[in-house]
Enzyme design. Structure first.
Site, PDB file in Angstrom:
ATOM      1  N   SER A  17      66.058 -23.541 -42.464  1.00  8.84           N
ATOM      2  CA  SER A  17      64.838 -24.007 -41.801  1.00  8.84           C
ATOM      3  C   SER A  17      64.363 -25.355 -42.335  1.00  8.84           C
ATOM      4  O   SER A  17      64.033 -26.267 -41.563  1.00  8.84           O
ATOM      5  CB  SER A  17      63.731 -22.965 -41.962  1.00  8.84           C
ATOM      6  N   GLY A  18      64.326 -25.513 -43.649  1.00  5.77           N
ATOM      7  CA  GLY A  18      63.871 -26.770 -44.245  1.00  5.77           C
ATOM      8  C   GLY A  18      64.856 -27.900 -44.025  1.00  5.77           C
ATOM      9  O   GLY A  18      64.474 -29.022 -43.690  1.00  5.77           O
ATOM     10  N   GLU A  37      76.761 -27.212 -44.647  1.00  6.01           N
ATOM     11  CA  GLU A  37      76.401 -25.794 -44.717  1.00  6.01           C
ATOM     12  C   GLU A  37      77.683 -24.985 -44.887  1.00  6.01           C
ATOM     13  O   GLU A  37      78.590 -25.065 -44.069  1.00  6.01           O
ATOM     14  CB  GLU A  37      75.661 -25.372 -43.445  1.00  6.01           C
ATOM     15  N   CYS A  45      66.393 -17.361 -42.886  1.00  4.40           N
ATOM     16  CA  CYS A  45      65.430 -16.841 -41.908  1.00  4.40           C
ATOM     17  C   CYS A  45      66.106 -16.461 -40.597  1.00  4.40           C
ATOM     18  O   CYS A  45      65.901 -15.371 -40.069  1.00  4.40           O
ATOM     19  CB  CYS A  45      64.337 -17.872 -41.656  1.00  4.40           C
ATOM     20  N   CYS A  50      64.042 -13.208 -41.691  1.00  4.85           N
ATOM     21  CA  CYS A  50      62.881 -12.835 -40.870  1.00  4.85           C
ATOM     22  C   CYS A  50      63.201 -12.572 -39.407  1.00  4.85           C
ATOM     23  O   CYS A  50      62.635 -11.656 -38.818  1.00  4.85           O
ATOM     24  CB  CYS A  50      61.787 -13.887 -40.958  1.00  4.85           C
ATOM     25  N   LYS A  53      65.318  -9.345 -38.960  1.00  2.68           N
ATOM     26  CA  LYS A  53      64.455  -8.278 -39.501  1.00  2.68           C
ATOM     27  C   LYS A  53      63.369  -7.896 -38.515  1.00  2.68           C
ATOM     28  O   LYS A  53      63.118  -6.716 -38.268  1.00  2.68           O
ATOM     29  CB  LYS A  53      63.875  -8.761 -40.839  1.00  2.68           C
ATOM     30  N   GLY A 178      59.539  -3.462 -54.940  1.00  2.00           N
ATOM     31  CA  GLY A 178      58.206  -3.125 -54.437  1.00  2.00           C
ATOM     32  C   GLY A 178      57.602  -4.212 -53.584  1.00  2.00           C
ATOM     33  O   GLY A 178      56.427  -4.141 -53.218  1.00  2.00           O
ATOM     34  N   TYR A 180      57.871  -7.267 -50.255  1.00  2.00           N
ATOM     35  CA  TYR A 180      57.820  -7.145 -48.792  1.00  2.00           C
ATOM     36  C   TYR A 180      59.158  -6.700 -48.215  1.00  2.00           C
ATOM     37  O   TYR A 180      59.200  -5.897 -47.279  1.00  2.00           O
ATOM     38  CB  TYR A 180      57.308  -8.447 -48.156  1.00  2.00           C
ATOM     39  N   GLU A 184      59.426  -3.390 -45.970  1.00  3.67           N
ATOM     40  CA  GLU A 184      59.809  -3.576 -44.570  1.00  3.67           C
ATOM     41  C   GLU A 184      61.030  -2.733 -44.220  1.00  3.67           C
ATOM     42  O   GLU A 184      61.046  -2.036 -43.197  1.00  3.67           O
ATOM     43  CB  GLU A 184      60.091  -5.058 -44.296  1.00  3.67           C
ATOM     44  N   HIS A 440      36.069  -6.742 -26.382  1.00  3.52           N
ATOM     45  CA  HIS A 440      36.055  -5.283 -26.504  1.00  3.52           C
ATOM     46  C   HIS A 440      36.814  -4.638 -25.330  1.00  3.52           C
ATOM     47  O   HIS A 440      36.704  -5.104 -24.199  1.00  3.52           O
ATOM     48  CB  HIS A 440      34.593  -4.801 -26.502  1.00  3.52           C
ATOM     49  N   GLU A 445      38.265  -7.303 -32.792  1.00  8.00           N
ATOM     50  CA  GLU A 445      36.809  -7.460 -32.741  1.00  8.00           C
ATOM     51  C   GLU A 445      36.145  -7.029 -34.048  1.00  8.00           C
ATOM     52  O   GLU A 445      35.031  -7.467 -34.354  1.00  8.00           O
ATOM     53  CB  GLU A 445      36.211  -6.695 -31.559  1.00  8.00           C
TER      54      GLU A 445
END
Length: 451
Positions: A17-18, A37, A45, A50, A53, A178, A180, A184, A440, A445
């Site tokens: 990504s970067g 690469e 990602c 991500c 996932k 423990g 993310y 996930e 609503h 809300e």
């Protein structure tokens, strides 16, 4: 040495990504850009993080949605889940995205080398094929990789990288960690029918998040049947003749699992980059040390994204790549990325989203704070007969009424948080939220009805 004496103005190592953003923007500014690469264009990602996932998270949500559908009048007979079909569809989409990233670079005339690159001397890169290239600037954007702790039998364990390619959903899976990623995948595998156990070295999950959210996720996860083993270390993992894994953890009897997944954090991906050849300074965890403008201690070498271990999030790497390219190759004066008040999410079941300070951080740094909280049962859960409750928390600086943190757990929290994060970043007050009329009925809300 004038610019034309170099083969390229910029050579980017790592096309995630970067690296993609930096290369594309630098080329748009007129720079001659090459990038290397060794695996697949798109980085963590897009290829193994991500994006796939989140697709699995969507797939996992149907397990509960199809169950809940009965209460909404739908009878769905003979439902079944095909892991291989989902896995292959996800991988096809990953390949599609990889192609789009490649197209973006070629459209901007970025020369791509699909092989490993190493810094071998001053302004010099050597590719795995032996080709030597010179560049005025070098950008390192190689990201991070899963951390694999040392213990007997760790070669039998998988990481999140391999989780996307399993032949079948494991009946019993042990997930170490423990953070993310652990939480996930625990949610994903649990919804797909696995018996999930999380093993953690401490007794805290998601330690960067507000304790109220952590406790709520733990409580809901236990209700869903996920088991937690706290304050444990691995003694050994032994592969048995039938392919199952015999696991011994401290203070526990031996237990058998079908897969053991290690999700104990990610470490900067610096092996074999040749950093020592030019004397690039590293931090305690092997991260490349950079200044506010992503420059290393070597004047012409920069680094962005997870390899710098500042904030390990894709949108942050993209912003750092953009800022680097604009600052070095653009017409305007250099600028730095603001790393404060960055929103984040955990795509657990249910998801968590957060921006700004936790209650503890706010009390420590501001002293006098006001905390507003809404603990509610989403309407959908009420109709479906689920006891699962959402929790929204707002932290306000009592001195000036500014909102300094918002923390949420409940359905669609990340989607809601993206808009709320704008308000917190802009320095809006509790009075600004109070003056906003609610939509609503929604869960969101609750944010403007906190009293």
């Amino acid at each position: 040495m004038d610019d034309t004496a170099y083969d390229f103005d910029l050579f980017t190592i790592g096309i995630g990504s970067g690296g993609v953003r930096a290369s594309r923007v630098a080329a748009a500014h007129g720079a001659r850009v090459a990038a290397a690469e060794e695996y697949r264009v798109g980085g963590t990602c897009v290829i193994r993080g991500c994006v796939p996932k989140k697709m699995l998270v969507y797939g996992a949500h149907f397990a509960e949605d199809l169950e809940d559908a009965k209460q909404f009048g739908w009878d769905i007979e003979g439902k079944s889940f095909d892991w291989v079909r989902l896995r292959d569809i996800v991988q096809r989409d990953v390949t599609r995205l990889e192609g789009l990233y490649g197209e973006t670079l070629s459209n901007h005339n970025v020369t791509v080398f699909e092989e490993r690159a190493e810094i071998t001397g001053d302004h010099e890169i050597t590719l795995a094929s032996g080709k030597v290239i010179t560049a005025k600037y070098i950008l390192i954007a190689t990201g991070a990789k899963p951390h694999m702790p040392e213990f007997e039998g760790n070669e039998h364990c998988i990481t999140s990288n391999e989780a996307f390619h399993l032949e079948e959903v494991p009946k019993r899976v042990l997930i170490a960690g423990g953070g993310y990623i652990a939480n996930e995948f625990a949610g994903i595998f649990n919804e797909f029918g696995s018996k999930v156990t999380i093993a953690n070295r401490s007794d805290v999950i998601l330690r960067a998040y507000d304790p109220a959210l952590r406790d709520r996720l733990l409580q809901i996860s236990l209700t869903k049947g996920i088991e937690f083993c706290f304050n444990v270390e691995f003694e050994y993992v032994r592969k048995q003749e039938d392919g199952t894994l015999l696991v011994k953890m401290t203070n526990h009897e031996e237990r058998v699992y079908d897969q053991v997944m290690i999700a104990t954090g990610r470490v900067p991906n610096i092996d074999g980059l040749g950093l020592e050849n030019v004397g690039i300074e590293l931090g305690r965890k092997g991260e490349i040390k950079v200044d506010a403008y992503s420059k290393t201690n070597i004047d012409y070498i920069y680094a962005v994204g997870d390899v710098t271990d500042r904030v390990q999030l894709t949108p942050v790497a993209i912003r750092e790549g953009q800022a680097f390219a604009d600052s070095v190759f653009g017409p305007d004066k250099p600028y730095a990325v603001d790393h404060s008040c960055i929103p984040s999410a955990v795509f657990s079941h249910p998801p968590i989203a957060s921006v700004g300070m936790t209650e503890g951080e706010a009390r420590n740094s501001l002293g006098n704070v006001r905390v507003f909280q809404s603990d509610f049962r989403p309407m959908k859960n009420v109709v479906a007969g689920r006891s699962e409750r959402g929790l929204y928390k707002m932290i306000v600086d009592a001195a000036n009424d500014k909102i300094v943190g918002v923390h949420m757990i409940g359905p669609e929290s990340p989607e809601i948080m993206q808009a709320a994060a704008v308000a917190v970043k802009a320095g809006l007050t509790k009075a600004d939220f109070d003056a906003t009329t609610a939509i609503h009925p929604t869960m969101a809300e609750e944010l403007v009805l906190l009293r």
